[in-house]
Design an enzyme around this catalytic site. Structure first.
Site, PDB file in Angstrom:
ATOM      1  N   ILE A  37       1.050  -1.647  -0.106  1.00  0.00           N
ATOM      2  CA  ILE A  37       0.057   0.061  -0.122  1.00  0.00           C
ATOM      3  C   ILE A  37       0.914   1.695  -0.300  1.00  0.00           C
ATOM      4  CG2 ILE A  37      -1.802  -1.128   1.434  1.00  0.00           C
ATOM      5  CD1 ILE A  37      -1.109   0.311   3.725  1.00  0.00           C
ATOM      6  N   ALA A  60      -2.404  -2.336   7.749  1.00  0.00           N
ATOM      7  CA  ALA A  60      -1.846  -1.232   8.870  1.00  0.00           C
ATOM      8  C   ALA A  60      -0.576  -2.075   9.399  1.00  0.00           C
ATOM      9  CB  ALA A  60      -2.924  -0.867   9.937  1.00  0.00           C
ATOM     10  N   THR A 101      -8.767   3.374  15.440  1.00  0.00           N
ATOM     11  CA  THR A 101      -8.284   2.967  16.790  1.00  0.00           C
ATOM     12  C   THR A 101      -9.627   3.461  17.253  1.00  0.00           C
ATOM     13  OG1 THR A 101      -7.291   2.435  17.917  1.00  0.00           O
ATOM     14  CG2 THR A 101      -6.568   3.975  16.075  1.00  0.00           C
ATOM     15  N   ASP A 102      -9.196   3.232  18.754  1.00  0.00           N
ATOM     16  CA  ASP A 102      -9.931   4.027  19.807  1.00  0.00           C
ATOM     17  C   ASP A 102      -8.392   4.760  19.932  1.00  0.00           C
ATOM     18  OD1 ASP A 102      -8.867   1.088  20.551  1.00  0.00           O
ATOM     19  OD2 ASP A 102      -7.993   2.300  22.517  1.00  0.00           O
ATOM     20  N   TYR A 125       1.556   5.837  17.011  1.00  0.00           N
ATOM     21  CA  TYR A 125       0.641   4.766  16.317  1.00  0.00           C
ATOM     22  C   TYR A 125      -0.932   5.823  16.557  1.00  0.00           C
ATOM     23  CZ  TYR A 125      -2.823   1.120  16.248  1.00  0.00           C
ATOM     24  OH  TYR A 125      -4.499   0.617  16.406  1.00  0.00           O
ATOM     25  N   LYS A 129      -2.509   7.032  13.264  1.00  0.00           N
ATOM     26  CA  LYS A 129      -4.164   5.908  12.562  1.00  0.00           C
ATOM     27  C   LYS A 129      -4.639   7.176  12.224  1.00  0.00           C
ATOM     28  CE  LYS A 129      -5.672   2.511  12.619  1.00  0.00           C
ATOM     29  NZ  LYS A 129      -5.615   1.892  11.082  1.00  0.00           N
ATOM     30  N   TRP A 150      -9.191  -3.498  20.783  1.00  0.00           N
ATOM     31  CA  TRP A 150      -9.196  -4.229  21.376  1.00  0.00           C
ATOM     32  C   TRP A 150      -9.211  -6.092  21.421  1.00  0.00           C
ATOM     33  CZ3 TRP A 150      -9.973  -4.262  28.057  1.00  0.00           C
ATOM     34  CH2 TRP A 150      -9.309  -3.421  28.454  1.00  0.00           C
TER      35      TRP A 150
END
Length: 293
Positions: A37, A60, A101-102, A125, A129, A150
């Site tokens: 990618i 990712a 993501t959180d 990170y 993201k 998670w």
């Protein structure tokens, strides 16, 4: 519908390929060997060749701690790689699902995060993201951003598999009890994605299994289910500890729980409770012990 899946050999990607195939979609699964990618020209070539109706972008850079000292690597994959995928999707008029993501939040809120809360990533990170989210919005017209947390599944390494191994090897196991989140079974997330891509309800979604727990509480349930469903001999004594006792290069959020507002208001189906997901995961492991033993 023809679906192209990046990161098709990853933990989530493998279940997305399987669930999409079971749903009757024509699936093109692209591993890293099939599609780099970070190579803009190759992205355009592969996507143009297959002309999918939808791209589910699972590829990712997910090494949270390693990213702290590999800033260029994390942004190359999560930001630039996503830009390349988004531009290719736009070129062929495909829908794009970006898995986020959180970690885009600071983890300090006293309540679950809404899709529309302000982001404030605290790690490389998380920042990379979030940059991918921006690339998705900027370069593609028809997009879904799906934040999850998670994640655990049959394929690849994850917290559940690690705890099962340590639970059988260690006499004492200390697990953090001051970080709260929602464990998410890859099969349940993949099923949600299948439902989502058949709609035109674009936007940001929080998609984790329902309910929440700490890592310590999660481990308690992992051990309970492992004894019950797998018949494993868990010898480790479980002991709660604080985040301060286990310093890591990347800051961990104390609260990763996300509210599923967008799922509800768009009339979509909530993911099952995480305990139910864990139980089904254990039953699946029982059928394929070579994947965890």
């Amino acid at each position: 519908m023809k679906i192209l899946i990046t990161g098709a050999q990853g933990q989530l990607g493998q279940d997305v390929v399987a669930i999409c195939s079971q749903a009757g979609f024509e699936v093109v699964g692209c591993s890293r060997a099939d599609l780099d990618i970070t190579d803009e020209a190759q992205c355009l070539q592969v996507v143009t060749e297959h002309r999918p109706d939808c791209i589910i972008h699972c590829a990712a850079y997910t090494a949270v701690d390693a990213a702290e000292s590999d800033i260029d690597g994390a942004f190359l994959v999560n930001a630039i790689g996503t830009r390349n995928v988004a531009m290719a999707a736009e070129q062929v008029g495909a829908k794009l699902v970006y898995i986020s993501t959180d970690y885009v939040f600071n983890g300090e809120s006293g309540k679950p995060y809404l899709e529309y809360d302000l982001v404030d990533p605290q790690t490389v990170y998380g920042k990379s993201k979030y940059a991918g989210e921006q690339m998705t919005r900027d370069f593609c017209t028809r997009w879904f951003i799906v934040r999850t947390s998670w994640v655990f599944g049959l394929h690849g390494g994850n917290f559940v598999k690690t705890m099962l191994r340590l639970g059988q090897d260690k006499p004492l196991l200390q697990v953090v009890n001051d970080q709260k989140g929602s464990p998410t079974y890859t099969v349940d997330l993949a099923c949600f994605l299948v439902d989502l891509i058949t709609t035109e309800k674009y936007g940001i979604y929080h998609a984790s299994n329902s309910g929440s727990c700490t890592w310590y509480e999660f481990t308690e349930m992992i051990f309970t289910e492992a004894k019950k469903e797998l018949g494993l001999s868990i010898t480790a004594k479980l002991q709660p500890c604080s985040t301060e006792q286990f310093p890591r290069p990347a800051k961990r959020p104390s609260n990763s729980v996300m509210e599923h507002l967008a799922i509800r208001v768009n009339g979509l189906e909530e993911l099952p409770h995480w305990k139910d997901g864990l139980r089904r995961f254990m039953l699946e492991m029982k059928q394929q012990p070579d994947l965890y033993l």
